[in-house]
Structure formats: C-alpha cells, structure tokens
Design a protein around this motif. Structure first.
Motif, PDB file in Angstrom:
ATOM      1  N   GLU A 209      42.650  -0.822  22.777  1.00  0.00           N
ATOM      2  CA  GLU A 209      42.410  -0.058  23.779  1.00  0.00           C
ATOM      3  C   GLU A 209      41.269  -0.881  24.755  1.00  0.00           C
ATOM      4  O   GLU A 209      41.319  -0.842  26.075  1.00  0.00           O
ATOM      5  CB  GLU A 209      41.699   1.344  23.471  1.00  0.00           C
ATOM      6  CG  GLU A 209      42.176   2.442  24.362  1.00  0.00           C
ATOM      7  CD  GLU A 209      42.160   3.887  23.953  1.00  0.00           C
ATOM      8  OE1 GLU A 209      42.034   4.861  24.496  1.00  0.00           O
ATOM      9  OE2 GLU A 209      42.062   3.906  22.644  1.00  0.00           O
TER      10      GLU A 209
ATOM     11  N   LEU B 268      51.047   2.592   9.522  1.00  0.00           N
ATOM     12  CA  LEU B 268      50.151   3.550  10.137  1.00  0.00           C
ATOM     13  C   LEU B 268      50.265   3.174  11.673  1.00  0.00           C
ATOM     14  O   LEU B 268      50.180   4.281  12.314  1.00  0.00           O
ATOM     15  CB  LEU B 268      48.543   3.196   9.632  1.00  0.00           C
ATOM     16  CG  LEU B 268      48.089   4.111   8.502  1.00  0.00           C
ATOM     17  CD1 LEU B 268      46.890   3.755   8.117  1.00  0.00           C
ATOM     18  CD2 LEU B 268      47.958   5.664   8.928  1.00  0.00           C
ATOM     19  N   LEU B 269      50.049   2.106  12.091  1.00  0.00           N
ATOM     20  CA  LEU B 269      50.257   1.489  13.383  1.00  0.00           C
ATOM     21  C   LEU B 269      51.639   2.481  14.165  1.00  0.00           C
ATOM     22  O   LEU B 269      51.563   2.568  15.182  1.00  0.00           O
ATOM     23  CB  LEU B 269      50.131   0.329  13.696  1.00  0.00           C
ATOM     24  CG  LEU B 269      48.851  -0.359  13.470  1.00  0.00           C
ATOM     25  CD1 LEU B 269      48.721  -2.000  13.358  1.00  0.00           C
ATOM     26  CD2 LEU B 269      47.941   0.055  14.769  1.00  0.00           C
ATOM     27  N   LYS B 270      52.507   2.189  13.205  1.00  0.00           N
ATOM     28  CA  LYS B 270      53.963   2.770  13.622  1.00  0.00           C
ATOM     29  C   LYS B 270      53.776   4.234  14.230  1.00  0.00           C
ATOM     30  O   LYS B 270      54.486   4.760  14.982  1.00  0.00           O
ATOM     31  CB  LYS B 270      54.935   2.502  12.783  1.00  0.00           C
ATOM     32  CG  LYS B 270      55.782   1.065  12.658  1.00  0.00           C
ATOM     33  CD  LYS B 270      56.488   0.814  11.533  1.00  0.00           C
ATOM     34  CE  LYS B 270      57.553   1.859  11.593  1.00  0.00           C
ATOM     35  NZ  LYS B 270      58.735   1.485  12.570  1.00  0.00           N
ATOM     36  N   THR B 271      53.067   4.968  13.393  1.00  0.00           N
ATOM     37  CA  THR B 271      52.935   6.412  13.853  1.00  0.00           C
ATOM     38  C   THR B 271      51.980   6.668  14.949  1.00  0.00           C
ATOM     39  O   THR B 271      51.796   7.767  15.354  1.00  0.00           O
ATOM     40  CB  THR B 271      52.143   7.072  12.536  1.00  0.00           C
ATOM     41  OG1 THR B 271      50.733   6.765  12.406  1.00  0.00           O
ATOM     42  CG2 THR B 271      52.790   6.807  11.178  1.00  0.00           C
ATOM     43  N   LYS B 272      51.269   5.535  15.578  1.00  0.00           N
ATOM     44  CA  LYS B 272      50.158   5.736  16.544  1.00  0.00           C
ATOM     45  C   LYS B 272      50.568   5.067  17.751  1.00  0.00           C
ATOM     46  O   LYS B 272      50.331   5.569  18.906  1.00  0.00           O
ATOM     47  CB  LYS B 272      49.066   4.777  16.248  1.00  0.00           C
ATOM     48  CG  LYS B 272      48.469   5.085  14.928  1.00  0.00           C
ATOM     49  CD  LYS B 272      47.367   6.598  14.921  1.00  0.00           C
ATOM     50  CE  LYS B 272      46.686   6.716  13.792  1.00  0.00           C
ATOM     51  NZ  LYS B 272      45.886   7.919  13.516  1.00  0.00           N
ATOM     52  N   ILE B 273      51.657   3.969  17.783  1.00  0.00           N
ATOM     53  CA  ILE B 273      52.135   3.460  18.951  1.00  0.00           C
ATOM     54  C   ILE B 273      53.808   3.796  19.192  1.00  0.00           C
ATOM     55  O   ILE B 273      54.340   3.165  18.204  1.00  0.00           O
ATOM     56  CB  ILE B 273      51.708   2.074  19.030  1.00  0.00           C
ATOM     57  CG1 ILE B 273      50.076   1.949  18.641  1.00  0.00           C
ATOM     58  CG2 ILE B 273      52.260   1.180  20.178  1.00  0.00           C
ATOM     59  CD1 ILE B 273      49.991   0.504  18.820  1.00  0.00           C
ATOM     60  N   ASP B 274      54.291   4.394  20.049  1.00  0.00           N
ATOM     61  CA  ASP B 274      55.400   4.616  20.370  1.00  0.00           C
ATOM     62  C   ASP B 274      56.374   3.173  20.583  1.00  0.00           C
ATOM     63  O   ASP B 274      55.994   2.331  21.381  1.00  0.00           O
ATOM     64  CB  ASP B 274      55.633   5.443  21.805  1.00  0.00           C
ATOM     65  CG  ASP B 274      55.938   6.886  21.456  1.00  0.00           C
ATOM     66  OD1 ASP B 274      55.882   7.212  20.353  1.00  0.00           O
ATOM     67  OD2 ASP B 274      56.560   7.451  22.564  1.00  0.00           O
TER      68      ASP B 274
ATOM     69  N   LEU C 290      42.777   0.023  16.763  1.00  0.00           N
ATOM     70  CA  LEU C 290      43.234   0.690  17.887  1.00  0.00           C
ATOM     71  C   LEU C 290      42.111   0.628  18.942  1.00  0.00           C
ATOM     72  O   LEU C 290      42.318   0.842  20.134  1.00  0.00           O
ATOM     73  CB  LEU C 290      43.738   2.039  17.362  1.00  0.00           C
ATOM     74  CG  LEU C 290      44.912   2.028  16.530  1.00  0.00           C
ATOM     75  CD1 LEU C 290      45.136   3.459  16.224  1.00  0.00           C
ATOM     76  CD2 LEU C 290      46.288   1.911  17.650  1.00  0.00           C
ATOM     77  N   LYS C 291      40.801   0.790  18.433  1.00  0.00           N
ATOM     78  CA  LYS C 291      39.744   0.605  19.364  1.00  0.00           C
ATOM     79  C   LYS C 291      39.551  -0.640  20.236  1.00  0.00           C
ATOM     80  O   LYS C 291      39.596  -0.733  21.562  1.00  0.00           O
ATOM     81  CB  LYS C 291      38.290   1.043  18.599  1.00  0.00           C
ATOM     82  CG  LYS C 291      37.950   2.246  18.719  1.00  0.00           C
ATOM     83  CD  LYS C 291      36.807   2.778  18.192  1.00  0.00           C
ATOM     84  CE  LYS C 291      36.634   4.184  17.512  1.00  0.00           C
ATOM     85  NZ  LYS C 291      35.981   4.205  16.148  1.00  0.00           N
TER      86      LYS C 291
ATOM     87  N   VAL D 167      42.732   0.338  10.446  1.00  0.00           N
ATOM     88  CA  VAL D 167      43.484   0.605  11.733  1.00  0.00           C
ATOM     89  C   VAL D 167      43.048   1.303  12.506  1.00  0.00           C
ATOM     90  O   VAL D 167      43.144   0.991  13.898  1.00  0.00           O
ATOM     91  CB  VAL D 167      44.845   1.270  11.408  1.00  0.00           C
ATOM     92  CG1 VAL D 167      45.615   2.208  12.394  1.00  0.00           C
ATOM     93  CG2 VAL D 167      45.883   0.528  10.689  1.00  0.00           C
ATOM     94  N   ASP D 168      41.893   2.164  12.410  1.00  0.00           N
ATOM     95  CA  ASP D 168      40.977   2.881  13.850  1.00  0.00           C
ATOM     96  C   ASP D 168      40.301   1.752  14.623  1.00  0.00           C
ATOM     97  O   ASP D 168      40.136   1.813  15.859  1.00  0.00           O
ATOM     98  CB  ASP D 168      40.165   4.056  13.092  1.00  0.00           C
ATOM     99  CG  ASP D 168      40.993   5.172  12.602  1.00  0.00           C
ATOM    100  OD1 ASP D 168      42.259   5.460  13.180  1.00  0.00           O
ATOM    101  OD2 ASP D 168      40.385   6.107  11.816  1.00  0.00           O
TER     102      ASP D 168
END
Ligand SMILES: [Fe+2]
Ligand SMILES: [Fe+2]
Lengths: 247, 247
Positions: free
Chosen positions: A58, A82-88, A54-55, A50-51
């Motif tokens: 971005e 996990l992505l749900k916790t990072k992207i509103d 996300l990079k 997931v990291d």
C-alpha cells in the motif's frame, strides 16, 4: 482506431525492488515491480508476515498480480493463500514440477510479466525437484530460492532432494549468468542480504571454484543436519499454496 | 485491493509476426504483436501502403501502439506520419542518433514493449549514423533494417554512412546473436524474405567468414552505385517522420 498498450523501457532503468525479512524462519520475501505502472509480484511471502507485506504494498502504491514461490518450502507456510483472500484477482504461481497446487503452473523458459517488466524462469532442481530460480529481465539479479545461498546452498536430504542435481543446476543455470548479477537467496542465517554471483562462483565453500560434483556430494552427505522443525506442517500446507485452502 | 496487470509468457510461445512487401521500393514492413493481448507495433511502414497495412491490422484484430523506423530511409517515405492521423494515440519511434523528429526517441539497450512482448534495441550505425536493429525478446529473429541484408548490406556512401562502422556493427551487434536467429531485413531485391543468421555469418559475400574490415571497406568503395532516386524527397520527409507533418 485507438492505439494498444505498450511502453518504452529505457536502457538501465532499474526494476522496482524491495527485500523483506522474516525473523522466525530467516526467510527473504521480495517485492518486484514496474516503476511506471506499479504492477508488481511478491516472491516467497510468509504467512505470518502478510500484514506487513500488505502495508508495504500500500505504501509503495503497488498493484500486486502474482504470488510466486521458488518451491514448496519446508520451514514456513507461504503467504500466497492469505494474499488471495485479500487481493481480488491475485494469483498464486509455482513450478509444475513441484506437484503443488497453485493458480498458475510454470516451467523453465517461461516469463512472468508484470507491467512492462519480467523475470524469466530457470529450473534449478536439487534442494527439491521443483525448485525454480528467477532471473531479472536485465540480468541485474537472480532470485535463487534455496538452490544457491550466500556461501552455502539448500539441504538436499528431504523433499526429493539430490546433491548431484543441485550441483548441476547451480553450474549450468546460475553460474552461467554474468559475474555482476546479484544473488538474492530465500534465506540467510547470518544477516547477509545479497552477494555478487562472481564472488559465489569463486568462493562458495561448497560449490565454488575447485569443487567438483563428487566433492559436493561428499560435503552434503556429511552435514548431519537435524530434522527440519516445521516440515510436517509446512510442506502439506505449501503443497496447496498456503492456508486458507482457497480452492 | 485489486490485482495489477501481468501475464505468463510460456517458453517457446511465438510472437505474432507478419511480413509485408512494397513492390515499388522493395521494402519489407513488419507487424509484430502479443498473441494474447493483440497489442502490436509496425516496423518500417511505407506511406503508399498504409491502407493495406490498416486492412491487415483490422483483419488480425491488432491494437497498434507504435510505428518504429529502423532509420531515416532514403528510398521511400515512412508511413508513420499517415498512421498517426488514422489511429488515436499511436506514436512514432526512431533513434535519437538519427536526428529525425518522432514522438519517442530511443537508443541502444532500450526495449519497445507491446502487451507482454518486446523487442530490444541495438545500435548498428554504418548505413546511416542512426541505424538501429531490433532483437525479438526470445532472440528468434532480428530486424536488421539496411545494416545487414540477405547476402549483402546497405550502402555506406550517403547519410553519414561509414563502411568501417557498418562492419563493426554487424560483427559486434548482429553476428554475436545465435546462428538460429532469423534475419529479417528492410529490403530485398531478389524475392528472398529471410535468412538464417548462421548462414550470413558464413556466406555473406561482403561480411561473412574470412572478410576483414579492410576487405569490406575496399568492396564498399568500389560499388559505383548510382545516386539514390528518391533521396532528395524521402530523407527530408522522413526526418520529420513522414507526411503529413503532424506536429
Ligand atoms: Fe526450502
Ligand atoms: Fe536505408
């Protein structure tokens, strides 16, 4: 009065596309996006990547909308939780037939729209009962999950698998697409990233030209595969769309 | 991070659709919209009906994006010029091949997107060189302009018309759609509002089953139609996408 929202997608304008690979489970994750609006989806993300994802998101300037799974995987844990916790506002998507939890349940004939681009949903049960394949709006490619792999297919001996169903899914839902359509599978174990559907129709050793349904059933019966390593951890997690449990 | 924009279009979810009629020129105008977002387009608006159209748009709560013409009409003046003065950001759309002015020029294979719904563009020259037909994203209907009319077709003796081209457009671009697709034409002079494409394939007296290209050319040669009443006023106005001239 003020105008609404729309756009013109020119003939031949390619969808944004990026294929990513998880070495540990040999899983392909896909980023798809509208090149104009940058609205995007991620298909089959892996929790431990997931990291990295996300990079990528971005650096490409994408606005991720949905995390879509082709099915409840047995070999890795999905990254959607996990992505749900990072992207509103990001939402998880899986087939209704999978029995798994997700924000949005989909079925055959539905369309997943991001910006002005979309993929359409085909039901391709056989590896699992809830397996879906996703066809690009211009039919330039299809994400086949574990239903059709390059020169192979997913196993049919766990998770409600059925060789008969897989054979019929491939022949009625995938091999009916144009020969030029590119197959992007959920896995490859030999470094292959894609195949032309026309080549798989001809040369897939299990499902290609000349192989009947009963040939296929016989092949699948005699594979003698070992018990899937992560199935007891991965499937329960994936039935709630990954960890953390975000309900 | 915040999520991007997307949606799920469920299988079988109908596009918003309204057919309107101008008695003076027997022209059908179409409003199409995304039922979720209300983003909408208008196809073949007529100048003297713009007030009626705006009332419809308001009562349906639509956000109009584009005014799309199937071709440069010879029998009425398009309403797109007037609509541009009423709706901020509203844009006119016509085929590149028409040679007419518009905010956006389109061609075959392009898609006109409004919200999460769309129509795709097919080139169907013959009535004019720049005639387009528009196919709904679910192939439930096709807007055929003056190319295919119910039990008839547009004339081919003005505006760069060609009977050979019209015959081939209908057979290669329209009759290849499913029998269940509904034909919505730009005109009808006998009160018919739509037809099933399968019926036109069979029974269209000019283009249906059994009629060859040379039969069709012969039929069109012997129509002895009168000079189009409004052509000298309408075509110049429509070549600049209607009055007022808003450049
Ligand atoms: Fe799997
Ligand atoms: Fe016309």
């Amino acid at each position: 009065m003020t105008a609404g929202k729309g756009s013109i997608v020119k003939a031949g304008e390619a969808m944004g596309f990026k294929q990513l690979f998880d070495d540990d489970s040999s899983t392909y994750t896909y980023l798809l996006w509208d090149p104009s609006t940058k609205d995007a989806i991620i298909v089959d993300p892996v929790d431990i990547q997931v990291d990295r994802d996300l990079k990528e998101i971005e650096s490409l300037g994408l606005n991720l909308v949905y995390g879509v799974n082709t099915h409840a995987h047995a070999d890795h844990i999905t990254g959607t939780g996990l992505l749900k916790t990072k992207i509103d506002g990001f939402q998880s998507v899986i087939s209704d037939a999978s029995g798994a939890k997700a924000d949005i349940k989909i079925g055959p004939g539905d369309k997943i729209v991001f910006g002005s681009r979309s993929i359409s949903v085909r039901a391709t049960p056989g590896h699992t009962e809830g397996c879906l394949s996703y066809v690009a709006d211009d039919e330039s490619f299809v994400l086949t999950g574990d239903t059709l792999l390059i020169q192979g297919c997913g196993r049919t001996d766990f998770q409600g698998g059925s060789a008969e169903k897989l054979y019929n899914s491939v022949h009625s839902q995938l091999f009916t697409l144009p020969d030029e359509t590119i197959v992007y599978p959920a896995h490859d174990y030999k470094g292959r990233t894609s195949a032309k559907l026309g080549d798989e129709k001809k040369t897939n050793p299990r499902l290609g030209e000349g192989k009947t349904e009963s040939d296929f059933v016989e092949i699948m019966k005699n594979l003698n595969l070992s018990y899937p390593k992560k199935i007891d951890v991965a499937v329960p997690a994936n039935m709630r769309c990954g960890v953390p449990d975000v309900e």
